[in-house]
Design a protein around this motif. Structure first.
Motif: not given
Length: 213
Positions: A76-104
């Protein structure tokens, strides 16, 4: 900095299905096809659970056994886990970095490869992307046709991840088709008139042997 995808998704699955066994977290991620669009290795799930427990982000809810099956630990998630999950989702949602594709890098070095090899590789790439695109589109519709209840099937929001994967594949497919046409009609001609020795090592060694005779 890229969001640690496995950590994020495992935390989210524990949050969604808690209390939940590690086996069910792994099975759910595979049903979401996270190993394809998020590059989550199925074997890394149990290691991630151990790390999350060590970091205090999840806690053991209980250990049970069903018949002759091995004991399973539920989390089960802990209260700290709830906090970190929210932070990771927020960081992911605001990320606009394109992946570095080796084919380039390979595209930038087209002139170093024989024109025929580039054409053959693009044709193969197009066939692969056509198959991938059909697969993503079918999976998106299949998920949306289900109940969306995570206890029964994939939740509907997973279809959006499939749609995004399809959009990336569609764009790559369009670029590959366009580039192939440009090469075949002569619009894109970046190859020297003489063959590049880089791709003829066998001929080079043969010439050297002839010189020694």
């Amino acid at each position: 900095m890229a969001v640690p995808t496995t950590r994020l998704l495992v935390l989210a699955l524990v949050r969604l299905l808690q209390p939940v066994h590690g086996y069910d977290v792994r099975r759910e991620l595979l049903s979401w096809h996270a190993d394809e669009w998020a590059n989550v290795k199925p074997g890394s799930v149990y290691g991630a659970l151990n790390t999350l427990q060590r970091d205090g982000l999840i806690a053991v809810e209980g250990v049970g056994q069903d018949g002759a099956r091995p004991e399973r630990t539920s989390y089960r998630l802990t209260s700290e886990g709830e906090k970190v999950l929210a932070e990771l989702i927020r960081e992911g949602l605001w990320s606009a970095e394109q992946p570095k594709h080796p084919y380039h890098a390979a595209v930038a070095l087209f002139p170093f490869a024989p024109r025929g090899d580039v054409i053959a590789a693009l044709r193969s790439r197009i066939l692969k992307f056509e198959a991938d695109l059909g697969y993503y589109e079918r999976e998106e519709q299949r998920i949306l046709s289900g109940s969306g209840d995570p206890t029964e099937t994939e939740p509907h929001h997973v279809a959006d991840a499939m749609a995004l994967a399809a959009a990336h594949t569609r764009a790559d497919l369009e670029w590959s088709r366009k580039t192939l046409r440009r090469i075949e009609n002569g619009e894109l001609d970046v190859w020297p008139t003489t063959p590049d020795a880089l791709f003829e090592p066998a001929r080079e060694h043969a010439d050297a042997a002839d010189d020694q005779d």
